[in-house]
Design an enzyme around this catalytic site. Structure first.
Site, PDB file in Angstrom:
ATOM      1  N   LYS A 188       0.485  -1.361  -0.099  1.00  0.00           N
ATOM      2  CA  LYS A 188      -0.347  -0.542   0.165  1.00  0.00           C
ATOM      3  C   LYS A 188       0.738   1.004  -0.196  1.00  0.00           C
ATOM      4  O   LYS A 188       0.741   2.391  -0.318  1.00  0.00           O
ATOM      5  CB  LYS A 188      -0.372   0.004   1.355  1.00  0.00           C
ATOM      6  CG  LYS A 188      -2.368  -1.251   0.693  1.00  0.00           C
ATOM      7  CD  LYS A 188      -2.943  -1.161   2.479  1.00  0.00           C
ATOM      8  CE  LYS A 188      -4.135  -2.275   2.571  1.00  0.00           C
ATOM      9  NZ  LYS A 188      -4.387  -2.444   3.747  1.00  0.00           N
ATOM     10  N   ASP A 222     -11.017   2.151   3.388  1.00  0.00           N
ATOM     11  CA  ASP A 222     -11.456   0.973   2.357  1.00  0.00           C
ATOM     12  C   ASP A 222     -12.931   0.289   2.826  1.00  0.00           C
ATOM     13  O   ASP A 222     -13.134  -0.452   2.460  1.00  0.00           O
ATOM     14  CB  ASP A 222     -10.941   0.400   4.561  1.00  0.00           C
ATOM     15  CG  ASP A 222      -9.818  -0.375   4.847  1.00  0.00           C
ATOM     16  OD1 ASP A 222      -9.450  -0.791   3.144  1.00  0.00           O
ATOM     17  OD2 ASP A 222      -9.426  -1.195   4.977  1.00  0.00           O
ATOM     18  N   GLN A 267      -4.912  -1.566   8.694  1.00  0.00           N
ATOM     19  CA  GLN A 267      -4.570  -3.422   8.356  1.00  0.00           C
ATOM     20  C   GLN A 267      -5.561  -4.092   9.453  1.00  0.00           C
ATOM     21  O   GLN A 267      -5.420  -4.173  10.853  1.00  0.00           O
ATOM     22  CB  GLN A 267      -3.317  -3.728   8.321  1.00  0.00           C
ATOM     23  CG  GLN A 267      -2.691  -4.599   7.534  1.00  0.00           C
ATOM     24  CD  GLN A 267      -3.105  -4.630   6.540  1.00  0.00           C
ATOM     25  OE1 GLN A 267      -3.474  -3.715   5.521  1.00  0.00           O
ATOM     26  NE2 GLN A 267      -4.092  -5.949   5.562  1.00  0.00           N
TER      27      GLN A 267
END
Length: 282
Positions: free
Chosen positions: A52, A119, A96
C-alpha cells in the site's frame, strides 16, 4: 481456451490513470495523505502494508505509517484514530486487519470518519452503497467490477453467483453486481446443492475461504470465474479457492492466483484515496 483476466495489468492501468489525476490535483493545490495503521507484526499484514505504501509512492500521494506494538490498547488505538480524523492533511485512514484479539475491530472501523474511510468498511459507507448513494466502495468488490468491465465481460442481464457472505467481499460484491444489473444469487458453505446452483452462473465469484474447493463440477461451460481466495498449499505455493487447472479449460475467462483479484484491491484503495482528495473541502 479461456481468457486469463490479468489483474496485474489492469491494476497498473488504473494506477497510471490515478498518477495523472494526482498530478492534476496537485497543480490545483489539492494534496492529501493516507494514514496506514498496523498493530503488531503479522507477516501477511506487513506485506500488504508495504504494498500500500509503494502504491501511494507510485501515484504520488504521501503515506503516513503508524506501526504500533501488539500490546497497544484499544483505547490508545481509538485515540490515534480520533487525532487522525482531525488532521486536515490526512484524507484517508486505513487500519490493517486483522487486529489483535483484545481490540474490537467493529469499534475501530466505526471510529474512522466516513469521509476518510477509504477501505469502505464504515456502516455509513456500506449504507450509501446499499441505497446507491455516493460513498467509498469496498476495495476488493469494486476491483472485481473493474476487472470484469476492463476485460470486456458483459455484466448486465447475466446470472452471477457469489459464493461467500462476508462483510468485506461477499455482501458488497452482491450489491455491486446488482448495481450493474446482474441477477444475483448469494451462496455459502451452508447452501444445499451448491454445485448445481453454481453451475447456473454466467459469472461465478468465489470467496468461500477454502483452498481449491471449487472444481469443474461447480462450473458451467463458458462461465466467467473470479477467484477471490488466496492460500498457501501443502507445498507452500499460493493457490485460490478454485482448482484452477481443472476449471480453466471449461471457462470463457478466469482470474489466476496470484495476479488476479489481489492487485485490484490496492488499486481501488488508491482510487478511494484520490476520490477523497478530490472531494476535499476548502
Amino acid at each position: 481456451m479461456a481468457k486469463l483476466i490479468d489483474g496485474k495489468k489492469i491494476s497498473q492501468e488504473i494506477k497510471d490513470e490515478l498518477k495523472e489525476k494526482v498530478a492534476a490535483l496537485k497543480a490545483e493545490g489539492k494534496t492529501g495523505a493516507l494514514a496506514v495503521i498496523q498493530v503488531g507484526e503479522d507477516p501477511a499484514s506487513s506485506v500488504y502494508v508495504r504494498n500500500k505504501k509503494n502504491a501511494c509512492a507510485y501515484i504520488g500521494i504521501e503515506s503516513l505509517a503508524y506501526e504500533l506494538p501488539e500490546s497497544t490498547t484499544e483505547e490508545e488505538l481509538l485515540k490515534l484514530i480520533e487525532e487522525l480524523n482531525e488532521k486536515e492533511k490526512v484524507r484517508g485512514i486505513l487500519v490493517q486487519l486483522p487486529l489483535p484479539s483484545h481490540i474490537c475491530e467493529d469499534k475501530v472501523i466505526q471510529a474512522i470518519s466516513p469521509e476518510k474511510d477509504v477501505d469502505g468498511f464504515h456502516p455509513q459507507s456500506v449504507g450509501a452503497m446499499t441505497i446507491g448513494e455516493k460513498g467509498f466502495l469496498s476495495c476488493t468488490p469494486s476491483g472485481i467490477i473493474q476487472l470484469l468491465k476492463r476485460s470486456g465481460v458483459e455484466i448486465e442481464g447475466k446470472h452471477c453467483v457469489v459464493i461467500g457472505r462476508s462483510n468485506i467481499v461477499g455482501k458488497p460484491m452482491a450489491l455491486l453486481m446488482l448495481r450493474e444489473n446482474a441477477t444475483v444469487t448469494i451462496a455459502h458453505s451452508r447452501t444445499k446443492n451448491l454445485p448445481e446452483l453454481c453451475k447456473q452462473a454466467d459469472i461465478l465469484i468465489v470467496a468461500i475461504g477454502k483452498p481449491r474447493f471449487i472444481g469443474a463440477e461447480y462450473v458451467k461451460e463458458g462461465a466467467v470465474v473470479i477467484d477471490v481466495g488466496i492460500h498457501r498449499d501443502e507445498n507452500n505455493k499460493l493457490c485460490g479457492d478454485v482448482k484452477f487447472d481443472e476449471v480453466e479449460p471449461i471457462t470463457s475467462a478466469i482470474t489466476p492466483v496470484p495476479g488476479g483479484v489481489g492487485p485490484m484491491t490496492i488499486a481501488m484503495l488508491m482510487s478511494n484515496c484520490v476520490q477523497s482528495i478530490e472531494e476535499e473541502k476548502r
